[in-house]
Design a protein around this motif. Structure first.
Motif, mmCIF file in Angstrom:
data_model
loop_
_atom_site.group_PDB
_atom_site.id
_atom_site.type_symbol
_atom_site.label_atom_id
_atom_site.label_comp_id
_atom_site.label_asym_id
_atom_site.label_seq_id
_atom_site.Cartn_x
_atom_site.Cartn_y
_atom_site.Cartn_z
ATOM 1 N N LYS A 44 -44.919 -69.492 -56.990
ATOM 2 C CA LYS A 44 -44.582 -68.904 -58.289
ATOM 3 C C LYS A 44 -43.221 -68.203 -58.241
ATOM 4 C CE LYS A 44 -49.282 -68.257 -60.014
ATOM 5 N NZ LYS A 44 -50.279 -67.279 -60.516
ATOM 6 N N PHE A 45 -42.965 -67.531 -57.099
ATOM 7 C CA PHE A 45 -41.677 -66.851 -56.964
ATOM 8 C C PHE A 45 -40.537 -67.866 -56.923
ATOM 9 C CE2 PHE A 45 -38.222 -64.906 -54.535
ATOM 10 C CZ PHE A 45 -38.069 -63.688 -55.194
ATOM 11 N N VAL A 46 -40.732 -68.970 -56.193
ATOM 12 C CA VAL A 46 -39.704 -70.017 -56.106
ATOM 13 C C VAL A 46 -39.408 -70.568 -57.502
ATOM 14 C CG1 VAL A 46 -39.211 -72.335 -55.247
ATOM 15 C CG2 VAL A 46 -40.201 -70.618 -53.711
ATOM 16 N N GLU A 47 -40.445 -70.821 -58.292
ATOM 17 C CA GLU A 47 -40.237 -71.354 -59.637
ATOM 18 C C GLU A 47 -39.492 -70.358 -60.520
ATOM 19 O OE1 GLU A 47 -44.100 -72.428 -61.023
ATOM 20 O OE2 GLU A 47 -44.076 -74.389 -60.024
ATOM 21 N N ALA A 48 -39.785 -69.062 -60.334
ATOM 22 C CA ALA A 48 -39.083 -68.049 -61.126
ATOM 23 C C ALA A 48 -37.608 -67.967 -60.720
ATOM 24 C CB ALA A 48 -39.755 -66.689 -60.936
ATOM 25 N N VAL A 49 -37.357 -68.037 -59.401
ATOM 26 C CA VAL A 49 -35.977 -67.962 -58.917
ATOM 27 C C VAL A 49 -35.156 -69.144 -59.424
ATOM 28 C CG1 VAL A 49 -34.538 -68.127 -56.840
ATOM 29 C CG2 VAL A 49 -36.524 -66.603 -56.863
ATOM 30 N N HIS A 50 -35.754 -70.336 -59.407
ATOM 31 C CA HIS A 50 -35.017 -71.550 -59.749
ATOM 32 C C HIS A 50 -35.392 -72.051 -61.148
ATOM 33 C CE1 HIS A 50 -33.385 -71.778 -55.716
ATOM 34 N NE2 HIS A 50 -34.618 -71.604 -55.219
ATOM 35 N N ALA A 108 -30.120 -67.022 -53.931
ATOM 36 C CA ALA A 108 -30.677 -67.184 -55.285
ATOM 37 C C ALA A 108 -31.779 -66.164 -55.537
ATOM 38 C CB ALA A 108 -31.204 -68.604 -55.458
ATOM 39 N N SER A 109 -32.594 -65.883 -54.506
ATOM 40 C CA SER A 109 -33.669 -64.902 -54.640
ATOM 41 C C SER A 109 -33.110 -63.510 -54.900
ATOM 42 C CB SER A 109 -34.529 -64.891 -53.376
ATOM 43 O OG SER A 109 -35.111 -66.153 -53.138
ATOM 44 N N MET A 110 -32.024 -63.154 -54.198
ATOM 45 C CA MET A 110 -31.406 -61.846 -54.395
ATOM 46 C C MET A 110 -30.835 -61.716 -55.804
ATOM 47 S SD MET A 110 -29.440 -60.929 -50.840
ATOM 48 C CE MET A 110 -30.351 -60.273 -49.441
ATOM 49 N N GLU A 111 -30.156 -62.751 -56.248
ATOM 50 C CA GLU A 111 -29.594 -62.707 -57.599
ATOM 51 C C GLU A 111 -30.694 -62.590 -58.648
ATOM 52 O OE1 GLU A 111 -27.309 -66.276 -57.499
ATOM 53 O OE2 GLU A 111 -25.467 -65.238 -56.851
ATOM 54 N N SER A 118 -33.820 -59.199 -62.397
ATOM 55 C CA SER A 118 -35.135 -58.867 -62.940
ATOM 56 C C SER A 118 -35.557 -57.435 -62.638
ATOM 57 C CB SER A 118 -36.183 -59.838 -62.377
ATOM 58 O OG SER A 118 -36.253 -59.721 -60.959
ATOM 59 N N MET A 119 -35.188 -56.919 -61.443
ATOM 60 C CA MET A 119 -35.608 -55.574 -61.052
ATOM 61 C C MET A 119 -34.553 -54.521 -61.377
ATOM 62 S SD MET A 119 -37.245 -56.525 -57.311
ATOM 63 C CE MET A 119 -37.700 -54.826 -56.943
ATOM 64 N N GLN A 120 -33.315 -54.984 -61.700
ATOM 65 C CA GLN A 120 -32.215 -54.068 -61.990
ATOM 66 C C GLN A 120 -32.005 -53.084 -60.830
ATOM 67 O OE1 GLN A 120 -30.167 -54.117 -64.944
ATOM 68 N NE2 GLN A 120 -31.164 -56.124 -64.886
#
Length: 808
Positions: A379-385, A429-432, A437-439
């Motif tokens: 789910k995290f991978v799909e959100a990142v990409h 990509a995860s950091m960006e 998202s977390m600001q």
């Protein structure tokens, strides 16, 4: 590609041709001979760099034609005019001749006068190799000998013409070229046989040397607890903030106990940006211990400026503590709103072949363990990409969704697999994604790099530069000053304009008091540390008593604090290890200390008691490689005067380094000149300097070399303390005597293995008398020596007598 050897041979051919074509009708005078012939032989044929050749150097009113070698003079050349020839007696054809054969009779008078002249220069300057050259002929011999043979009675390497040099070019090159001289080939050729070894020290005859010092059960338990409460406690996560607030000592405060010049301490980093205006340094901590306002601003701004922040400090000054205090105390509010990654380049990174991959994997691990984010979760991978998947749906495979749902999902999964296959790109990509998202700001610390070689430190800086420019993160990297300057001058950092903050060591006495006090608080209330084994009662009571004794001594025993402060030389890590080694040491009667303290509430730690634990560590005898304390009396050759060489050099560097504007640094040229003028060879001086640097009593300039290419060195507080205090202490002499070669046969028989205190006192008395005898030869050969050994010896004799009287 031609080698220096080939180039030298070609240059000699050219010189032979030129000399044949330019036979002067009037013989060349000395100056012209030097310009047209000797200079060419030295620089072009024998490959001596011009920067390592000094002409017309003066000493005691006498001028030397050529002094060759850096940082110390390796040979002296006496130049004669072209017409001043020497001849070989009839029937002698070898290149190796007795020098006396060449100087016999009236025909040998010119060479004899020149040889005596250059031998005198060598003797006064401590240079072993002498050369006489008239441009067309060369005679090389040992101008200073240690085997009792007068220089003019020994062998000489002779080349009676340029043609002879060419015919025997291998011999000529191997013995007189720069690499040949540095390899000491001429000594071997002249049957000097290389450097003679010093006699074996007493340790060579001690069975099972250095031996392990046995501990009783209480000492073993104390050692374990000391490591827990003084070292492991610092890493307890449940106590981190409380520990930092209670024990952090402000960097930059000058020690009141340091025997080193305050000017040197204040300007420890001042040489870093001399002649380099592309960056500035400033202290990381402002007055009062608060974080520098510029550093606080850079924590936020550097993520935008795309360059790493360098935290610069020597080994053990507290860079890691500064980082931990910065994150958890100084800028806690800022970092609570940030995602912080701390990458430790300790022992684990040494096993990594790909350092960048090590950083990436460690950040991914911290995402998972510290922030409960698995960047490979579906789910995290799909959100990142998400954006990439939208573009996929709009592409040619999007229509598969209507035709073949299974095939569509398979292609979509393959596309995601490709996006995550490169861990670095996926992490970026995860950091960006998280920053958006977390600001939250992302901060990365790359620490403990100074435990590795300079080359690895440079690699880590390049990684930091890459991360800062590519990732949406503020990147900190800690470096040593010497690595930083060397890389600024000639390495990877030369292409960057870094932001640099310096971290000065805190006061050691403050650190020791705060650490000890905190350990006591935890010992008295172990419930605040769940991992503490409450069943260990006897040892913990003894440790409490030991820590209370130490705390009282850190507050009142100035001599003890001065010892630790100076021997640690600003390295708080080393200072704490001294304290840990004292608690539970097999060389310390811990039970006696605990009993006296329990009965009287007070115990003053004698210097010799603490010093023994520090010098010996886990061993029965002094072992020079493992001990943090240097043996200044060690020698490399069977020359008794050498026992005092390192002490002379330490005193000279300290005195010369106090000159204003030098920050304590002295040119190595000056150091070698002083040593050679005192009658020591360049090899002896080099051995002493390298040993002193390795043991931390001398240090090289953080800049490595100044703009002229000459290395600079200065004495450390450990060096000053060793020379002024330790060298005159019984406990020190008692330890290092087993590691010191004795050149006098009579005293070598007297100095033997000893165990009882009375036997050790007698042995120290013999050793002192032996050193006194050797000092007389130093006094007779060194005018105005920088060291006053007689004063040290008197102090030592008084201490030995005082201990003997007390025992009797």
């Amino acid at each position: 590609m031609s080698t220096p050897y080939d180039q030298g041979k070609a240059a000699l051919d050219e010189l032979i041709d030129w000399a044949a074509e330019n036979v002067a009708e009037v013989q060349r005078n000395e100056a012209t001979t030097r310009l047209q012939l000797i200079d060419q032989l030295l620089t072009k044929v024998l490959a001596w760099p011009r920067a390592q050749i000094e002409a017309e150097t003066a000493y005691e009113g006498k001028y030397v034609d050529y002094a060759i070698g850096r940082p110390f003079t390796r040979l002296i050349v006496e130049a004669k005019r072209e017409g001043s020839y020497f001849s070989i007696p009839a029937g002698l054809t070898s290149s190796i001749q007795r020098l006396s054969n060449l100087t016999d009779g009236k025909a040998g008078e010119p060479l004899k006068a020149a040889a005596e002249q250059v031998a005198g220069y060598c003797a006064s300057r401590g240079v072993s190799l002498a050369v006489v050259c008239n441009g067309l002929q060369i005679v090389a011999f040992l101008g200073v000998r240690t085997d009792g043979v007068p220089p003019l009675k020994g062998n000489a390497l002779v080349f009676p013409s340029l043609s002879a040099m060419r015919e025997n070019f291998r011999l000529f090159w191997d013995n007189l070229s720069k690499p040949g001289i540095e390899a000491r080939n001429l000594h071997v050729t002249l049957k000097e046989g290389g450097k003679k070894s010093a006699p074996a020290p007493l340790s060579a005859s001690i069975p099972h040397y250095p031996g392990i010092k046995r501990r009783n059960d209480i000492q073993v338990g104390l050692q374990i607890l000391a490591e827990l409460f003084l070292e492991d406690l610092t890493r307890a996560a449940e106590l981190e903030e409380e520990f930092l607030r209670a024990t952090y000592a402000t960097s930059g405060a000058l020690s009141q106990y340091a025997m080193l010049s305050k000017q040197i301490l204040e300007n420890r980093y001042s040489l870093l940006h001399e002649s380099d205006s592309n960056f500035e340094t400033e202290p990381a901590a402002a007055r009062g211990g608060q974080i520098s306002p510029n550093l606080a601003g850079d924590i936020l701004a550097s993520g935008l400026s795309k360059r790493p922040i360098i935290l610069l400090g020597d080994v053990g000054v507290g860079k890691t503590m500064f980082i931990r205090h910065l994150v958890n105390v100084d800028a806690k509010e800022v970092f609570q709103q940030s995602v912080v990654f701390y990458v430790d380049f300790g022992q684990k990174s040494a096993l990594m072949s790909d350092l960048r991959e090590f950083v990436i994997e460690d950040v991914i691990r911290q995402f998972r363990e510290k922030y409960n984010i698995d960047i490979n979760d579906r789910k995290f991978v799909e959100a990142v990409h998400h954006g990439a998947l939208n573009r996929f749906d709009k592409g040619i495979y999007g229509e598969l969704r209507e035709i073949d749902e299974v095939a569509y999902r398979r292609e979509r999964l393959s596309h995601l697999a490709r996006l995550t296959s490169d861990s670095a790109s996926h992490l970026l990509a995860s950091m960006e994604h998280l920053r958006g998202s977390m600001q939250k700001q992302i901060v990365i610390f790359l620490d403990n790099i100074d435990q590795h070689a300079s080359e690895l430190q440079e690699q880590v800086f390049l990684i930091a530069q890459s991360l800062a420019s590519e990732w949406p993160a503020t990147v900190f990297v800690s470096l040593r000053p010497d690595t930083f300057y060397r890389s600024r001058s000639e390495g990877t950092l030369s292409a960057y304009q870094p932001r640099v903050f310096t971290i000065a060591p805190p006061r050691v006495d403050v650190v020791l008091k705060k650490r000890t006090s905190f350990a006591l608080d935890v010992l008295k209330d172990p419930s605040i540390l769940p991992s503490f084994n409450s069943q260990v009662t006897l040892e913990s009571d003894s440790l409490t008593a030991c820590l209370e004794v130490l705390l009282n001594n850190f507050e009142n025993n100035e001599n003890l604090v001065r010892l630790i402060d100076n021997l640690s030389a600003g390295n708080t890590r080393l200072a704490l290890s001294f304290v840990s080694s004292f608690i539970g040491s097999g060389h310390v009667d811990t039970r006696k200390i605990v009993d006296i303290y329990s009965q009287s509430g007070h115990y003053t730690i004698p210097l010799h008691e603490f010093l023994r634990a520090t010098i010996y560590g886990d061993y029965e005898h002094y072992e020079p490689e493992s001990s943090p304390i240097a043996n200044v009396f060690d020698i490399s050759e069977p020359d008794g005067r050498e026992h005092f060489l390192l002490l002379l050099l330490l005193a000279y560097v300290e005195t010369s380094g106090d000159r204003a504007g030098t920050e304590g640094f002295v040119s190595s040229d000056d150091v070698y000149t002083y040593g050679q003028q005192s009658g020591f060879s360049a090899d002896q001086i080099a051995w002493a300097v390298e040993r002193a640097v390795r043991k931390g009593i001398l240090e090289r300039s953080p800049r490595a070399r100044n703009v002229s290419g000459v290395e600079h060195i200065r004495v450390t507080s450990a060096g000053v303390y060793t020379a002024r205090v330790l060298a005159g202490m019984f406990a020190y002499l008692d330890a290092v005597v087993v590691d010191t070669p004795i050149v006098d046969d009579a005293y070598r028989r007297l100095i033997s293995d000893a165990h009882s205190i009375m036997d050790r006192l007698r042995r120290a008395g013999h050793f002192r008398t032996y050193l006194d005898n050797q000092w007389r030869t130093v006094e007779s050969s060194v005018s105005n020596p920088s060291l006053n050994w007689r004063e040290q010896s008197t102090r030592l004799g008084n201490e030995i007598a005082r201990i003997s009287d007390r025992l009797q």
